[in-house]
Structures are given as structure tokens and as C-alpha cells.
Design a protein around this motif. Structure first.
Motif, PDB file in Angstrom:
ATOM      1  N   ASP A   1       0.937  -1.278  -0.195  1.00 17.93           N
ATOM      2  CA  ASP A   1      -0.028  -0.287  -0.307  1.00 17.93           C
ATOM      3  C   ASP A   1       0.640   0.909  -0.473  1.00 17.93           C
ATOM      4  O   ASP A   1       0.562   2.245  -0.041  1.00 17.93           O
ATOM      5  CB  ASP A   1      -0.650   0.249   1.068  1.00 17.93           C
ATOM      6  N   ASP A   2       1.629   1.541   0.615  1.00 16.69           N
ATOM      7  CA  ASP A   2       3.131   2.180   0.626  1.00 16.69           C
ATOM      8  C   ASP A   2       3.645   2.652  -0.707  1.00 16.69           C
ATOM      9  O   ASP A   2       3.837   3.716  -1.092  1.00 16.69           O
ATOM     10  CB  ASP A   2       3.604   2.235   2.179  1.00 16.69           C
TER      11      ASP A   2
ATOM     12  N   ARG B   1      -8.578  12.866  -5.136  1.00 19.33           N
ATOM     13  CA  ARG B   1      -8.488  11.597  -3.397  1.00 19.33           C
ATOM     14  C   ARG B   1      -8.255  12.546  -2.916  1.00 19.33           C
ATOM     15  O   ARG B   1      -6.020  12.624  -2.782  1.00 19.33           O
ATOM     16  CB  ARG B   1      -8.193  10.286  -4.952  1.00 19.33           C
ATOM     17  N   THR B   2      -8.228  12.151  -1.396  1.00 20.06           N
ATOM     18  CA  THR B   2      -7.227  12.377  -0.091  1.00 20.06           C
ATOM     19  C   THR B   2      -6.827  10.334   0.454  1.00 20.06           C
ATOM     20  O   THR B   2      -7.386   9.696  -0.014  1.00 20.06           O
ATOM     21  CB  THR B   2      -8.039  12.815   0.508  1.00 20.06           C
ATOM     22  N   PHE B   3      -5.816  10.297   0.910  1.00 19.68           N
ATOM     23  CA  PHE B   3      -5.238   9.183   1.396  1.00 19.68           C
ATOM     24  C   PHE B   3      -5.184   8.898   3.453  1.00 19.68           C
ATOM     25  O   PHE B   3      -5.335  10.488   3.664  1.00 19.68           O
ATOM     26  CB  PHE B   3      -3.969   9.094   0.925  1.00 19.68           C
ATOM     27  N   LEU B   4      -5.787   8.611   3.872  1.00 18.70           N
ATOM     28  CA  LEU B   4      -5.605   8.635   5.033  1.00 18.70           C
ATOM     29  C   LEU B   4      -4.659   8.306   5.787  1.00 18.70           C
ATOM     30  O   LEU B   4      -4.174   8.755   6.332  1.00 18.70           O
ATOM     31  CB  LEU B   4      -6.395   6.956   5.621  1.00 18.70           C
ATOM     32  N   TYR B   5      -3.601   7.558   5.081  1.00 17.69           N
ATOM     33  CA  TYR B   5      -1.804   7.658   5.195  1.00 17.69           C
ATOM     34  C   TYR B   5      -1.243   8.250   3.748  1.00 17.69           C
ATOM     35  O   TYR B   5      -1.384   7.878   3.363  1.00 17.69           O
ATOM     36  CB  TYR B   5      -1.037   6.672   5.936  1.00 17.69           C
ATOM     37  N   GLU B   6      -0.563   9.972   4.489  1.00 19.80           N
ATOM     38  CA  GLU B   6      -0.002  10.398   3.878  1.00 19.80           C
ATOM     39  C   GLU B   6       1.434   9.886   4.116  1.00 19.80           C
ATOM     40  O   GLU B   6       2.416  10.335   5.551  1.00 19.80           O
ATOM     41  CB  GLU B   6      -0.367  12.155   4.058  1.00 19.80           C
TER      42      GLU B   6
END
Lengths: 281, 291, 273
Positions: free
Chosen positions: A123-124, A215-220
Motif C-alpha cells: 500500500d505504501d 482523491r485523499t488518503f488516510l496515510y500520507e
């Protein structure tokens, strides 16, 4: 018959210095190290690079996984060795040395990539690719492919079990027959993959896929000071090695080769001839 | 006014077949109901579910939809799918095909991320959803490391993160073992009771599902053939559910058989403690009055 | 045809020990249901019945053939194995080819194949579908084709993995009828199932498993009403049994080992008097 997953490149969650680095830093490491490895055909420099990577495996605590996964490469290593020793051009006076350096080159590359894939959460990685301006759809496709590897492996095993229970013998017959044997595995696997893709698309659309332009992300991902330090170190090492290789020139010891009596070409030709005779190819 | 779903004269046929998969459906659903849908496989239940969350007509564009579906004031034909999915959450049968991220947490974040919400808001929604289905301890796990029941709870959570008012579930327990099925159905009942979410669920295990149902729909050949309280299932003037392939829970079969023999009961129980109480207090007296 | 399992241990290559000293005898013509929670080892056990898995320790004898010495293909002529998902085995372009595939692969004589096919096709009501593609069929029909492709080889033992999972009431009834008929023809039937209401209704011999061991083996009536066994296998009692327990809570004399509706009715009517 059992299918075993390719464990060399499988992410395992661990709490080490390397696991905490930004994936972009590790990506930078992989790219520059790979470039370095491909600059050398001589045995000694390749071995030095290979040996230099090993300590990183200890730091990341993946040395055991690495050793286990190397077993999977033994066959490939043997093939490289044989091809390079016995089919090297006639003007190469040191085929065995060359074969060995090719093997260490492979090992160094495999190890570099294994280090990357075992320490970067997929995912990263997807997230890093987005940060590096890759369209989200592409990075999504990569992480999804990764996500479905275990699911497909499980399904393939179930299909193999079902087909074997009907009397299909996958391992029987000559080479061409064996390829045909796999049709009862490949057709159901393919059809089920298509069905799954359809269901996945439905599920994604049911979760507002494509709703927002951005789109945004939970983890940046966030580069830490340590990441910058590591990137600088990697850069310095890279430039120094390139400088030595192309500007200063390699010292004589780096060009070392096996003494002629250890060259295997003549003995090997004899062994190979024997094997070919035996198999009546 | 408090009808959260309004369906008028709905008909849909897939592009591949002229025969409509569902037809002549008129239905109003009130806020907070718990609706169980039953029927043979192929009777149109799945198609019906897809009409509720807008996959029909937006995803199945080759098909032909007639009539209208309005969910929480939105006509599904006139609003884009992502708007409808924030009103109607949809959980599918196969858990493996609806979990797309590599960890539970990121899977739940998928919907809010698509909406482009600020990170703090995503975090809040993820935590809330994790709590609601009681899977906070699984947040770091990969989907393939979970049991079927856990996977299905993650699927529910990832839909809840879009904060829908209606939850549609298409055979969510079909691939689960009994323990997993009970877990999932308990979670769903909780959501209906505590969060006042309207639940519409396709379920074969009526012995479990009917315990919480406020209403039962039976579909047959694409139409609605029964729409009432589950208790009315066994009344004499109604075509027996078996005709439509609906398997009556053995508890209900027992009561039906006792009634056939002349006993009568004040109500038809869908759970065991109530059934025992009714039998102990009414069985003897019923016989004595009938004699 | 009988299956004898002797002190069977099985450990997966990953190191997971799935079976631990399992002994079991399934006699010719028996009908048994293997039950247990996920991960109890049920599927691992039945995969030993046709040699898909070979014992880590111990032996599995199918009619005196040790599965270690035999290939899965050879076993396929004696043991038919029907998996949960028909899509995992259908791959040909017509139902007919699909059904004929197994026996043709074994080089059975053409007349015999034709005869056996006609028999299973009639039995499973597939006559009208022979020229169709398996992929154009409904889920229930595909399940029948998959079953036909196994039955056509005339196996004397039939293994079924979760035959009723995800099936509606009518499909379930048909499956039960088929199993009953096959059993009456003298075939040995072993199935893995979670469906306790199904088992309560048809009452095969029940083997309950937990953590790779057999913890109970006996008549459905005894195993399914044993609270300790049910708890360990994470099974819920049949509704009728749960009701009997609830009543017995308040009326001590009420029997606790009731699993069928008709039995319950008799007991309840006796209670009145």
C-alpha cells in the motif's frame, strides 16, 4: 501437487529502521544499486557489492526469509552457470569466472529487490508511486494485483485438487502434453478471475469510486530527516563508484580471474556430452 | 414522508435477455425497518438489491430499467452512483471480491478517500466503523488472513464508512460457517437497533434472520409474492412459503404442524425462549379448550 | 468399499499441524457427515480419502489399498470427490464433453461411457442441457454437471464438500434426495457440512472434529444433542434441540435428545397428559 507462493518478495510487518524508511528512499536505493550492479561484469566488484548488501538484511531482520527464498533460485543459478560456462563465445578465455560473476550479479539484484519488497508495504508503494506523479489508477492496479496473489494462489490450489480428483494428471507425459494438461487449470482460473474482476468493479463503484476529482488518503507519506540522510549517503556512494569505474579505472586486482586449470569448460563439455547422450536428446 | 425507499412499477432486464429479471415491483420502505428477502436462486433478489443502490442503472448500462426507485429523496436515475452509495451501502456475497486493500484499516478508508474527505475526517470515520462492527483488533491485518465471518464484517465496516442510512446485504452469510453467520447477523441487528439503519437483507438462513425481521419479502420469478410480517407466513389464507422454495425454520414447521392438529397459540415465535414459554403456558390449555 | 483411517497425522508444508492421531472406519454403504468449526481439519481429512493428501504419519486404506501407494488418478475410479464450487472443475465447451471427460481420460470403452453418461444424465435431469455450455447454466445446474462428471466414473465412494452451502430450499431438498438414492444404490457417502438442520433432518452418522482430532462419532441424535461437543465444534444445536433444552430447563422430565420435528411433536403431546 502443491503450489508454494514466492516468498522472497512477500512483505512481512517488522519494526526495524529499514521498515520505517519512506518507500521512496528505498525505491531510490533499489534503482541506484541495480544500476551499479549492472555496471560490472568482473567477478570481484560484483561480489563486493553483493557482500555489501548482506548487512542490510540483518538490519531489516529478514536474513532467514532471504536464505529460504534463495533455495528457489538454485535451479535458475544452475542454468545460468551451465549456459555461461558451456555456451560462452570462443573468444572468452575465462568462462567460469564470467559465469560466477553473472551468478553474483543475479544474487545481488535478487537480494536488492527482496530487501525492497520485504520491507515496503505494498500500500505504501502504491502511495509512493502516486507521490511520484503516477496516476492513481495505475498505482491502484499494482496494489490490487498484489492483493489478489494469495487469493488466486488459493483458488489455483482448489482447482488443482478438483481436477486431480477427476483423474487429471498434471505431471504426466512429455513437454507438450504437460502444457496441454494445464488447460483444465487455466480455463477455470481465467474464468473465475474475470468473474472476480466484475464483482470487484461492482464493489468499488458501490464505495464511491471516482467521486472526487482529487482523491485523499488516510496515510500520507512523509519523508523524515533520516530519509534525506540516507538518500545523500546513497548518492555519494553511487557517484564514487561510478567515478572509480569510469574515470579512475578499476585497479588490477578487481580484474582477477580464476586460474586456467580451474576453468571448467573442457571438463564441462565432456559432462554435458555424456548427459546429452544419456537423455538421447 | 418517513418512507426512506419508494419503488414504483420497477422493471429491469439485463442486456443479454429480453425476459425481465424483475418486474411489477411497487414497494415503500420505512426508516428503521429490518427487511428479509427470500426466494429461490434466480428469482431476482440480487437484481432487486442492485436497483436499490444505483448499480442499476448506472453500472449495468446495457440493461433496460423501467419505473423509478427513490432512496432518501434521490431518484436513482438522476443522481450519479457515488451520491446514491452514500445513502445506500451494499454488501455482497463473496467477501474476497469486495475487499481490495491490503489492510483492514485501508479497506475501510477506501470509500471516504474516494470522496476526497480531509484526512482527519477519514480517520474519524474509520475508527467509528471499526468500533461499530467490533473489529478494531484486526485493523492491521490483510484480508486473506481473516476468517470468512471477519472478512464480511470488514466489508460491512467499509460500507459504513460512507455513512449510509440504508444497508443492503445480498446473501452476506452464504459463504460462511454457522458461527460466522451468527456474528455477522448480530452485527447487522445491532446497527438497526442502535444506529437506526434501515436493513434490507437477502438471507437463506431464515431461522436466524427472522428473529430480528420486521418484514419479510418473498420473490418469485421476478415479482413480489409476499410482503408482510413474518408471522403471517403460516396463516391459512396465504400460499405456503414452500411453494416459493422458502425453507421454513423447523421451529415454525413444528408450530404449523401443531396448529394443523387443532392447537392454537397467541402468537408465532421466531426465537427459542419465546417458543418454550408459549408451549409451556399454552399447549395444555389450548387442547383443553378445543376438547 | 470401506475407508479405514489409522492413527493419521497430517502437517502442512507450512508447518501447520492439521490432523492429530485420527482413527476412523467408514463401512461400505454408510452415510456419514463430518462436522466441525473452520480449521478443525475436516477438509484435510477428506482429502486423504482419495489421496490428494498423503499422511505425514499413519495410514489411510480405501478398500485395503493404502493411499500412499496409489495415485490420485487411480483412486478417482473408486472415490468420487465433489467440491463445493463447480466452477473449479468445469472447463469444456459443452455439458456432454464435460461429463465424458473423466472416463475418456481413463480410456474406458466408448459404449460403456455412453451408457454411464445416459444413466447419470437421467438421474440428474440434465438431458436438455447436454449441448449447452456449462458457463451458460445457472449455479444449481452447474453443480449438477460437476456432480455428473464425477458420478459417471461409477465411484463406489462419494465424497462431498459442503454440498448445501449457499443453496436454496428446493436445491437442498434435491441434493438430499440424490444423496439418499446414491446411498441406497449401495454407495458409501461421506460429506463435510456445517448445515446442522440438514444433518438433523437426514440423520447420517456424525463425526465431530476439533483442532485436528475426532471428538465424537455416533448417531446424529447423540452427537447433535451433546452440549460439550457442540460448544467445542462451534455448532449451534438444531432449533428443535434448542427448544427441547429450553423446555427441559423448566420441566426437568423433558427429554433433551430430540432433533426431529415429528419426535418433538410426540414428546410435546405426551407432555400435555
Amino acid at each position: 501437487m502443491m503450489l508454494s507462493p514466492l516468498s522472497a518478495f512477500e512483505f512481512k510487518r517488522k519494526n526495524t529502521f529499514i521498515h520505517h524508511l519512506d518507500p521512496r528512499t528505498l525505491l531510490y536505493f533499489v534503482i541506484l544499486t541495480s544500476i551499479l550492479i549492472l555496471q560490472f561484469q568482473q567477478l570481484i566488484p560484483v561480489v563486493i557489492i553483493f557482500v555489501a548488501i548482506i548487512p542490510l538484511l540483518f538490519v531489516a531482520r529478514i536474513i532467514r526469509e532471504w536464505i529460504v527464498s534463495l533455495k528457489g533460485f538454485i535451479f535458475l543459478i544452475l542454468i545460468i552457470f551451465f549456459i555461461n560456462v558451456f555456451f560462452s563465445p570462443a573468444n572468452n578465455p575465462h568462462p567460469t569466472t564470467f559465469a560466477l560473476s553473472m551468478i553474483f550479479r543475479l544474487l545481488a539484484l535478487v537480494t536488492t529487490f527482496a530487501l525492497f519488497f520485504q520491507t515496503v508495504h505494498p500500500d505504501d508503494l502504491g502511495q509512493a508511486l502516486v507521490k511520484l506523479r503516477m496516476p492513481y489508477e495505475f498505482s491502484w492496479a499494482i496494489t490490487t494485483a498484489y492483493r489478489y496473489v494469495p487469493t488466486l494462489a488459493k483458488e489455483a490450489q482448489q482447482i488443482i485438487d478438483a481436477q486431480m480428483s477427476r483423474g487429471i494428471e498434471f505431471q504426466k507425459g512429455n513437454f507438450l502434453k504437460r502444457i496441454r494438461n494445464y488447460i483444465p487449470l487455466i480455463v477455470p482460473l481465467f474464468i473465475s478471475a474475470i468473474k472476480r474482476a466484475w464483482k470487484l468493479a461492482e464493489a468499488m463503484d458501490s464505495k464511491a469510486w471516482g467521486a472526487a476529482k482529487k482523491r485523499t488518503f488516510l496515510y500520507e507519506l512523509q519523508m523524515s530527516p533520516m530519509d534525506y540522510v540516507i538518500i545523500i549517503i546513497i548518492t555519494i556512494v553511487f557517484i564514487s563508484v561510478i567515478y572509480v569505474r569510469y574515470i579512475l579505472g578499476l585497479p588490477a586486482w578487481a580484474e582477477w580471474t580464476l586460474p586456467p586449470e580451474l576453468e571448467l569448460k573442457e571438463i564441462g563439455k565432456w559432462i554435458l556430452g555424456y548427459i546429452v547422450n544419456f537423455l538421447q536428446l | 414522508m418517513d418512507n426512506i425507499v419508494q419503488i414504483r412499477d420497477l422493471e429491469f432486464s439485463y442486456g443479454t435477455s429480453r425476459q425481465p429479471a424483475i418486474r411489477e415491483i411497487d414497494l415503500d420502505i420505512k426508516k428503521g425497518e429490518y427487511i428479509v428477502i427470500a426466494g429461490l436462486s434466480g428469482c431476482g433478489k440480487s437484481t432487486f438489491c442492485r436497483c436499490l443502490n444505483g448499480l442499476i442503472p448506472h453500472f449495468y448500462r446495457a440493461g433496460v430499467m423501467k419505473g423509478s426507485v427513490t432512496v432518501d429523496g434521490l431518484d436513482t436515475r438522476e443522481h450519479p452512483l457515488y451520491e446514491i452509495t452514500q445513502k445506500v451501502g451494499m454488501v455482497f456475497q463473496d467477501p474476497e471480491s469486495q475487499l481490495m486493500a491490503l489492510t483492514v484499516e485501508r479497506d475501510i478508508a477506501f470509500g471516504p478517500e474516494n470522496l476526497g474527505l480531509p484526512r482527519e475526517e477519514i480517520r474519524i470515520r474509520v475508527e467509528e466503523a471499526l468500533e461499530l462492527v467490533k473489529i478494531a483488533h484486526l485493523r492491521e491485518r490483510a484480508p486473506h488472513e481473516l476468517s470468512g465471518g471477519e472478512q464480511q464484517r470488514v466489508a460491512i465496516a467499509s460500507v459504513l464508512a460512507l455513512q449510509p442510512k440504508i444497508l443492503v446485504l445480498d446473501e452476506p452469510t452464504a459463504n460462511l460457517d454457522p458461527a460466522g453467520a451468527v456474528d455477522v447477523l448480530n452485527i447487522i441487528e445491532n446497527l438497526q437497533v442502535q444506529k437506526k439503519i434501515t436493513v434490507i437483507i437477502v438471507e437463506h438462513r431464515l431461522e436466524l434472520a427472522l428473529q430480528s425481521a420486521t418484514r419479510l419479502l418473498i420473490m418469485h420469478d421476478g415479482t413480489l409474492v409476499f410482503d408482510d410480517k413474518p408471522e403471517r407466513l403460516i396463516e391459512k389464507d396465504i400460499t405456503p412459503a414452500e411453494v416459493y422454495g422458502v425453507q421454513m425454520p423447523s421451529l415454525i414447521q413444528l408450530f404449523t404442524q401443531l396448529m394443523d392438529e387443532g392447537h392454537s397459540f397467541s402468537q408465532i415465535p421466531f426465537n427459542i425462549p419465546l417458543a418454550a414459554a408459549i408451549i409451556l403456558s399454552e399447549l395444555g390449555s389450548a387442547r383443553s379448550t378445543s376438547e | 468399499m470401506s475407508i479405514t483411517v489409522k492413527n493419521l497425522d497430517y502437517t502442512y508444508p507450512s508447518g501447520v499441524a492439521a490432523l492429530n492421531n485420527v482413527s476412523l472406519k467408514i463401512n461400505k454403504g454408510e452415510h456419514i457427515a463430518i462436522m466441525g468449526a473452520n480449521g478443525a481439519g475436516k477438509t484435510t481429512l477428506i482429502k486423504h480419502f482419495n489421496g490428494l493428501l498423503k499422511p505425514t504419519k499413519g495410514h489411510v486404506l480405501v478398500n485395503d489399498i493404502d493411499t500412499i501407494t496409489s495415485s490420485v488418478a487411480e483412486m478417482a475410479k473408486i472415490v468420487g470427490f465433489v467440491f463445493q464450487n463447480p466452477d473449479h472443475q468445469l472447463f469444456l465447451t459443452t455439458v456432454e464433453e464435460e461429463i465424458k471427460f473423466g472416463p475418456t481420460n481413463f480410456n474406458f470403452p466408448e459404449e460403456q461411457i455412453q451408457r454411464d453418461m445416459e444413466k447419470v444424465v437421467t438421474f440428474l435431469n440434465l438431458k436438455n442441457l447436454l449441448k449447452r455450455s456449462p458457463f451458460s447454466l445457472s449455479e444449481g445446474e452447474r453443480k449438477r454437471v460437476a456432480l455428473a462428471s464425477v458420478l459417471v466414473m461409477n465411484p463406489e465412494i462419494l465424497i462431498l464438500d459442503e454440498p448445501t452451502m449457499g443453496q436454496d430450499a428446493i436445491q437442498k431438498r434435491n441434493i438430499a434426495k440424490m444423496i439418499e438414492e446414491l446411498n441406497q444404490q449401495g454407495r458409501t457417502i461421506a460429506l463435510v457440512t456445517h448445515d446442522i438442520e440438514f444433518v438433523a433432518e437426514y440423520q447420517p452418522r456424525v463425526v465431530a472434529m476439533t483442532e485436528g482430532r475426532v471428538i465424537a462419532d455416533g448417531m446424529a441424535k447423540d452427537v447433535l444433542t451433546n452440549l460439550e461437543v457442540l460448544t467445542k465444534t462451534k455448532l449451534r444445536p438444531p432449533q428443535i434441540t434448542a427448544l427441547a433444552w429450553e423446555i427441559a430447563n423448566q420441566k426437568q422430565s423433558f427429554p433433551k435428545d430430540v432433533i426431529t420435528i415429528s419426535e418433538m411433536k410426540t414428546k410435546l403431546l405426551a407432555l400435555e397428559r
